[in-house]
Structure formats: C-alpha cells, structure tokens
Design an enzyme around this catalytic site. Structure first.
Site, PDB file in Angstrom:
ATOM      1  N   SER A   1      90.254  70.716  60.953  1.00  0.00           N
ATOM      2  CA  SER A   1      90.251  71.148  62.337  1.00  0.00           C
ATOM      3  C   SER A   1      91.197  70.274  63.139  1.00  0.00           C
ATOM      4  O   SER A   1      91.861  69.399  62.605  1.00  0.00           O
ATOM      5  CB  SER A   1      88.830  71.051  62.909  1.00  0.00           C
ATOM      6  N   LYS A   2      91.212  70.529  64.423  1.00  0.00           N
ATOM      7  CA  LYS A   2      92.193  69.853  65.279  1.00  0.00           C
ATOM      8  C   LYS A   2      92.098  68.336  65.224  1.00  0.00           C
ATOM      9  O   LYS A   2      93.078  67.643  65.414  1.00  0.00           O
ATOM     10  CB  LYS A   2      92.036  70.325  66.727  1.00  0.00           C
TER      11      LYS A   2
END
Length: 475
Positions: free
Chosen positions: A249-250
């Site tokens: 994820s980010k």
RNA sequence: GGCCCCAUGGUCAAGUGGUUAAGACGGCGCCCUCUCACGGCGCAAUCAGCGGUUCGAAUCCGCUUGGGGUCACCA
C-alpha cells in the site's frame, strides 16, 4: 470458445501496481489465446468519485501498452462500459431475486448496524434482522417511504465451492456468509453485485483478480473461470523497529504506476517486473517485452503465495531494458538530461555507449554528468591512487608532460588514448600513471563515466586544457 | 476471534516421489581495468518443525508453528 477477460478498475485517480498487474494478467490471459480484452469502469461509489480519474485509467493503460478491444472510449457490442451508465440494468435483477425469495429488502438504519457492530463480538456480520419480515411490515415500511437496501438471502446450511485455476477447489460453509448488500440505499449496486451482472451480460469467460476477493458471489448463473492472484506485499518497519510484511500500500513508498514512472522507471520495465511477481515462465528468462510476455504467458505459471515487491530487482529490470535500447531510443529518453547537463550533440553517440551500462534509471544521468558543469578546487588527494601508482608528485610530472601533447593531438577518443599511452611508454611508466591524473584534473571528481579520453571529449579541448592547467598550478 | 488461503536462501523463484535442490536480484570475493560501471569467474545462503505413507520424500497425508487475506450500503 473465444476468451473474454475484463479489467474493471474504479476511477480513484490512482493506479496501484497490484491493480496494474491484475490488468496485465487479464490482458495476457486473453491475448495469449487471441481473445478479447475489455475495459470497464466501475464507478458505483459516488462518494469516492474523483474528477478526471477515468482519464488517468486511459493514460495508464496506454502508457503500459495494455490496449483494450472494447471499452467506454472505443465502444463495443456489449456496452455501455461504464457502470453508472448501466444503472437501470441492476435493479431488475435484484428485484427478480426478491421475488424468487433469494433476496430481501432490509430497512435497517446505519445507526442500528453500527450499534450491532459495536456490541457483537468481532467478526460477526449482519444479524439478518429484516430477513423474514412479514409482507405487511414490508408494505408498511415502503408506504412510510423508508429507505432500504436489498440483501442477498444466503443459505444457512450446506457449503459453497467453486474451482479456481490457481488455488484449485475452494469451499466454505454457507453459515459463515453474510447476507451481503446487493443494492444500496441510493439505488446503486454494490461492487460484487454489479460485477456478477456485468461479467455475465458482457460474456466474460475468465475473471482475474487479487486473492483478497476470494470469498463472494454465488448468484446462480454459470460462473466464469476464476483466476485468483496472490497478493503483492510490501516490506516496512513498524513503530518498534520490526520488519513487517503486509499487502502493498501507499505506506510502502511509490506503489502507483505514475509514481514509479516519475521516479524514472520505464513502463515496459514496470510491466516486465510485475509480470514476474507471482508468475514465472517455463524457462529462466527474465527480460520480456509485452509481445514476448503474451507469447510466454501461461496460467499454470502463476504461484499461490504472496510476493514482496522488490525495488532493487525492479531497478535491475529497468537497467536491462535500458541496455537493450537502440541509441536512438536511448537518446529520446536521455535528451532532457543532456540539455540540462550541457552536452554537445556531437557527443550523443559516445554518451549512449558510456551511459547505457552505467545507469539503472535515466534520472541518474544528471549526477553522472555533473562534472561537466561543476568544477572547482577539489581535494588534491584525489590524485593519489595506490593501484594506479599515482601520487601528488607523479601527477604533477605527468600533467606537465601531458599538457603539450593534449594541446596538439588530434581531438578524438582513439587519438587521445593513443597519445597518452605513447606518453606513458616514453616515460616508462604504467598507462595508469599518466591517465589517472589527467582524468582527475579534467573532471575534478574521482568517479566519472568513462576514462580520461572520454571525459575530455565531453569537455572539449579548450575546457579540458584549461582545467588541467589549473589543476597543475595547484600542485 | 470465526472462516479461507499460503509456506524452497534476505527477495523473486524452478522443482510436481529418486536432482550434487536450477536460475535471477541483492551481498561478498577474484579477474578485466586510467576511476565507476559493463562483462567473466567464484563463494555464502533455502526445502519452517514434528509425525506418518513409501525401498525412497522439498514433492503425498496429518498435526504444530509461522505468514497473509477477509469478515462495509469501498472497490
């Protein structure tokens, strides 16, 4: 039967590499068999709607080379290809299920559901409060204009199973399945429901998706072939300093396709690398173009276990693609950095040769060529190099001897190299004893792409001599 | 926590009952060499554990452990 696959992203304005890999596998699955690849926009969440996000999807697909055969922008016989434009299709299917007793209207308020969640032990789903309302109650609620959702009436006993091309037979008990929402209060279908309807009506034969969607839909139609993908993981460090691996994820850095592009990775390298995350060819090849991937792709090569995204290996793949470029292609990418560094077009061919094996990303060119513009009073210790048998004293002597030679030698790479070697021979020293100080004096830095002749060609005779004379004066 | 899935070196992975258990990235060393790269050669490093089945298990079965996913009117 002709294979039809679909990529169904939602327009969030951000293309995660995990989604891109799904798109890639959809594309490869279809194209390997000369099938059709469909693009469908899943914009049923109006709360998360982002202006212009659809364009990001088109741009990404185009950059990545994943051209679709049917889609919102080019049409096709199964349109429309945007879910918000298919809105009228979903409700009737849901109503039909209600009539058949396979779904029901649920009038529960958000408040009630939230309270339910808070009080129940974790992991408990909807309590099926409205599952068996009487016809009178339903009518009363409808007359009162109460908002409602339509939920699927899951069987309470038995089990559901289906076959997956990657994971094999998957089975789970029905009692664990929630009565999931099919149609939301706002009349929009949920992702799962719309998906099933769309895949069915669009004749999709193979559905590729991440394994986080493993549970779900049991609608009653002949289901497409499922190909669930292992997740892409990221490595990070938690508050206590422990290494943690979790779904990419980010927080793991640049995980968006455009982020990676901006960092200097080539689209074809990103595609190449993510193809290898969760899939392996039959042979040991690692570097592929998109057409080569289409040729080599085989669903049997998809693995079941999650893979950690490795930026080091991505860089290596990127470098391999750079090395494989023609000089023309290389120049196209390198030009902006050349202009910034201030190099003469006559050096383009030389630079291609020098830089290709030395950069993993084009963004590194700036640093590699920084010596062209920057030159100052560098540390004189740079002249000392044990292996080259170069010392401050020898450097001074060598520069003194080299200057007149360089002043009149024919100014090309081979001639300069030859002249320096002849000088070394004449002075009865190793080549490196003269070449080391000349290179250092001209560049002013320890590390350069190429040797002394190449450095001087890039600088030109005038500037080279100016620098060497100056360095000599400092010794 | 319930349910589902997964398990070969630090990472990506080949392997589908008999192999000295490939290859790649990364690491380390050597060679090449005017630096750095490139290239070449080499080294370290893996079948999570325990029980079975079998003449023989990385490969089949079970348990344990570990990891991940999922339990939304998000996709």
């Amino acid at each position: 039967m002709k294979i039809r696959t679909r990529f169904a992203p939602s327009p969030t304005g951000f293309m995660h590499v995990g989604n891109l890999r799904t798109a890639l596998y959809e594309y490869l699955t279809a194209k390997h068999e000369n099938g059709t690849f469909v693009l469908r926009i899943e914009d049923t969440d109006r709360e998360r709607y982002v202006e212009g996000a659809t364009q990001v999807i088109y741009d990404t697909m185009k950059l990545a080379g994943l051209e679709h055969d049917e889609g919102p922008d080019i049409g096709g016989e199964f349109g429309p290809y945007v879910q918000s434009e298919r809105l009228s299709m979903y409700k009737p299917y849901a109503e039909k299920l209600v009539e058949e007793g396979k779904a029901y209207r649920c009038f529960c308020t958000k408040e009630r559901l939230e309270a339910l969640k808070e009080n129940a032990p974790e992991g408990t789903g909807y309590d099926r409060h409205c599952r068996d309302l009487s016809a009178e109650e339903i009518q009363k609620n409808l007359d009162a204009g109460m908002p409602y959702v339509i939920r699927q009436k899951m069987p309470l006993t038995g089990s559901t199973s289906y076959h997956d091309l990657v994971y094999g037979d998957i089975t789970f008990p029905n009692e664990d399945l929630d009565d999931q929402v099919l149609i939301k209060t706002d009349g929009f279908p949920t992702y799962n429901f719309a998906n099933v309807i769309d895949d069915h009506t669009m004749g999709i034969t193979h559905v590729v998706r991440g394994s986080e969607y493993l549970l779900y839909d049991a609608f009653g139609w002949e289901i497409p072939t499922y190909i669930h993908l292992p997740l892409i993981m990221g490595k990070s460090v938690d508050e206590e300093g422990n290494e943690v691996i979790s779904k990419l994820s980010k927080r793991h850095g640049s995980t968006g396709f455009m982020d990676l592009i901006n960092e200097g990775y080539l689209p074809e390298a990103i595609i190449n690398y993510i193809a290898l995350l969760g899939w392996a060819p039959k042979d040991t090849r690692e570097i592929f173009s998109l057409p080569e991937l289409i040729e080599a792709f085989d669903i049997n090569g998809i693995s079941k276990s999650p893979a950690v995204f490795d930026y080091d290996k991505l860089s290596w793949v990127n470098q391999e693609h750079i090395k494989a470029m023609s000089d023309e292609e290389f120049l196209e990418h390198a030009k902006p950095y050349y202009d910034e560094a201030g190099v003469d077009p006559s050096c383009y061919a030389l630079l291609a040769e020098l830089l290709k094996p030395r950069i993993a990303k084009f963004t590194e060119i700036t640093e590699k060529l920084s010596f062209i513009k920057q030159y100052g009073d560098f540390e004189l210790e740079l002249f000392e190099h044990k292996k080259s048998k170069s010392t401050l004293e020898s450097s001074k002597q060598m520069l003194e001897q080299a200057i007149p030679v360089l002043a009149q030698v024919q100014w090309d790479r081979d001639s300069i190299t030859e002249a320096m070697k002849e000088l070394a021979e004449k002075l009865e020293v190793k080549n490196s004893v003269v070449m080391w100080p000349v290179r250092i004096a001209a560049a002013g830095v320890a590390v350069t792409p190429g040797g002394c002749a190449e450095v001087m060609i890039l600088l030109g005779r005038e500037e080279s001599l100016r620098r060497i004379n100056y360095a000599y004066s400092r010794l």
